[in-house]
Design a protein around this motif. Structure first.
Motif, PDB file in Angstrom:
ATOM      1  N   GLU A   1       0.824  -1.212   0.000  1.00 44.80           N
ATOM      2  CA  GLU A   1       0.000   0.000   0.000  1.00 44.80           C
ATOM      3  C   GLU A   1       0.856   1.260   0.000  1.00 44.80           C
ATOM      4  O   GLU A   1       0.565   2.229  -0.714  1.00 44.80           O
ATOM      5  CB  GLU A   1      -0.923  -0.004   1.224  1.00 44.80           C
ATOM      6  CG  GLU A   1      -2.056  -1.004   1.128  1.00 44.80           C
ATOM      7  CD  GLU A   1      -2.863  -1.099   2.405  1.00 44.80           C
ATOM      8  OE1 GLU A   1      -4.041  -1.486   2.327  1.00 44.80           O
ATOM      9  OE2 GLU A   1      -2.297  -0.805   3.494  1.00 44.80           O
TER      10      GLU A   1
ATOM     11  N   ARG B   1      -3.609  -1.012  -7.898  1.00 41.18           N
ATOM     12  CA  ARG B   1      -4.441  -0.877  -6.713  1.00 41.18           C
ATOM     13  C   ARG B   1      -4.216  -2.073  -5.797  1.00 41.18           C
ATOM     14  O   ARG B   1      -4.249  -3.221  -6.250  1.00 41.18           O
ATOM     15  CB  ARG B   1      -5.915  -0.790  -7.133  1.00 41.18           C
ATOM     16  CG  ARG B   1      -6.876  -0.495  -6.007  1.00 41.18           C
ATOM     17  CD  ARG B   1      -8.217  -0.026  -6.574  1.00 41.18           C
ATOM     18  NE  ARG B   1      -8.862  -1.049  -7.390  1.00 41.18           N
ATOM     19  CZ  ARG B   1      -9.841  -1.848  -6.941  1.00 41.18           C
ATOM     20  NH1 ARG B   1     -10.276  -1.744  -5.703  1.00 41.18           N
ATOM     21  NH2 ARG B   1     -10.388  -2.739  -7.748  1.00 41.18           N
TER      22      ARG B   1
ATOM     23  N   TYR C   1       2.491   1.818  -3.513  1.00 41.97           N
ATOM     24  CA  TYR C   1       1.632   2.214  -4.622  1.00 41.97           C
ATOM     25  C   TYR C   1       0.588   3.249  -4.224  1.00 41.97           C
ATOM     26  O   TYR C   1      -0.418   3.422  -4.928  1.00 41.97           O
ATOM     27  CB  TYR C   1       0.979   0.964  -5.236  1.00 41.97           C
ATOM     28  CG  TYR C   1       2.034   0.008  -5.734  1.00 41.97           C
ATOM     29  CD1 TYR C   1       2.882   0.376  -6.772  1.00 41.97           C
ATOM     30  CD2 TYR C   1       2.241  -1.233  -5.125  1.00 41.97           C
ATOM     31  CE1 TYR C   1       3.888  -0.469  -7.217  1.00 41.97           C
ATOM     32  CE2 TYR C   1       3.248  -2.086  -5.556  1.00 41.97           C
ATOM     33  CZ  TYR C   1       4.069  -1.687  -6.602  1.00 41.97           C
ATOM     34  OH  TYR C   1       5.073  -2.525  -7.025  1.00 41.97           O
TER      35      TYR C   1
ATOM     36  N   GLU D   1      -4.505  -5.273 -10.047  1.00 47.31           N
ATOM     37  CA  GLU D   1      -4.900  -5.442  -8.655  1.00 47.31           C
ATOM     38  C   GLU D   1      -3.902  -6.330  -7.935  1.00 47.31           C
ATOM     39  O   GLU D   1      -3.569  -7.419  -8.425  1.00 47.31           O
ATOM     40  CB  GLU D   1      -6.287  -6.080  -8.568  1.00 47.31           C
ATOM     41  CG  GLU D   1      -7.390  -5.255  -9.201  1.00 47.31           C
ATOM     42  CD  GLU D   1      -8.716  -5.985  -9.241  1.00 47.31           C
ATOM     43  OE1 GLU D   1      -9.740  -5.337  -9.510  1.00 47.31           O
ATOM     44  OE2 GLU D   1      -8.720  -7.233  -9.011  1.00 47.31           O
TER      45      GLU D   1
ATOM     46  N   CYS E   1      -5.750  -4.324  -3.092  1.00 54.07           N
ATOM     47  CA  CYS E   1      -7.136  -4.648  -2.736  1.00 54.07           C
ATOM     48  C   CYS E   1      -7.191  -5.553  -1.509  1.00 54.07           C
ATOM     49  O   CYS E   1      -6.213  -6.215  -1.155  1.00 54.07           O
ATOM     50  CB  CYS E   1      -7.824  -5.356  -3.901  1.00 54.07           C
ATOM     51  SG  CYS E   1      -7.806  -4.432  -5.451  1.00 54.07           S
TER      52      CYS E   1
END
Length: 304
Positions: free
Chosen positions: A233, A243, A236, A264, A245
């Protein structure tokens, strides 16, 4: 004045995908697509003449042909974006993964030579590099990578075999353990040795999952799955096409992002074990979509 773009090798899957995407963008960006007559696709003089007109030449060719094309364009002012594996670990080329480092976007913007990443490599590097940089994953750790891709990335013969009645349901390949994406995965992940990489092809056109199983109890400090997720996290935060997730699924379909340009990342964990997954479109973030984003960056633009 429009940016003139010549796609050398546009008849292949990646080249056709790049051209289609660029044609869709001509109403938003000032782009002029240069096209070679089909009868002259292998005519060196005709190709060099188009390179001389082009601001950006995109190479969608086999490796040896891509090297020859760069030599053919020597002395011209055109900039190159190479979709082959020929130049991906070449020190004179900028690796076209904008999320690789904080200054990678600017490096792509100003580069004369940009190498478009491989589809498997995009997922693997996105998962592994932040963990290596954070010290969670030792550079000499024995990493294993499993991956499945849609058949559209395998070229004309593979596409034809899957689209006929009774096509192969699943194919495990690269069992010589020397897949062409290994050098870039190793280099840009920061690993000291090649991972054990087992790719496969499923009976679906587009999509991809790259997965990395980890015994967290064997890593320094015994990190928890949530520790791994926090590292991704942070890496990015603010990324446009990646993303991180929640891993709340017990099953993951490979073709969910078909036709899209995002990726993802997930950390599926259970105590001291985890499986890291990257889901993307092998022709989107993994090929043509990535190439078009790099072209826009080389033009001085960015996509929202």
């Amino acid at each position: 004045m429009p940016t003139r773009i010549f796609i050398d090798g546009e008849a292949g899957t990646t080249g056709l995908g790049i051209r289609r995407r660029l044609e869709e963008l001509t109403s938003h960006y000032d782009i002029a697509l240069l096209r070679i007559d089909s009868a002259a696709r292998k005519d060196a003089e005709a190709r060099r003449a188009l390179m001389a007109q082009a601001d950006i030449t995109v190479l969608c060719l086999p490796d040896d042909a891509a090297r020859d094309a760069v030599a053919l364009g020597k002395g011209l002012s055109t900039r190159f974006l190479d979709a082959s594996t020929a130049h991906r670990v070449n020190s004179g080329w900028v690796y076209g993964l904008p999320e690789l480092e904080r200054d990678q976007v600017e490096r792509i913007r100003s580069a004369q030579f940009v190498s478009n990443p491989g589809c498997y490599a995009t997922g693997a590097i996105a998962l592994l590099r932040p963990l290596v940089e954070a010290g969670l994953l030792p550079v000499d750790h024995p990493v294993s990578i499993n991956a499945v891709s849609g058949y559209s990335g395998g070229g004309r013969s593979m596409i034809e075999s899957h689209e006929q009645e009774g096509g192969p349901p699943f194919l495990l390949y690269g069992l010589n353990l020397n897949h062409k994406h290994l050098p870039e995965i190793t280099h840009y992940s920061g690993l000291a040795r090649h991972p054990l990489f087992v790719p496969s092809v499923g009976h679906f056109p587009q999509g991809m999952i790259v997965s990395v199983p980890l015994h967290l109890v064997n890593l320094p400090g015994c990190p928890l799955p949530e520790d791994v997720k926090r590292v991704l996290e942070k890496a990015y935060d603010g990324a446009k096409t990646i993303r991180v997730c929640e891993a709340d699924e017990t099953r993951l379909l490979a073709d969910t992002l078909a036709g899209q340009d995002g990726m993802e990342l997930r950390v599926h964990g259970n105590g001291g074990q985890a499986v890291l997954t990257a889901r993307l479109d092998n022709l989107g973030k993994g090929a043509s979509g990535a190439a078009v984003r790099n072209i826009l960056l080389m033009m001085g633009h960015e996509i929202d």
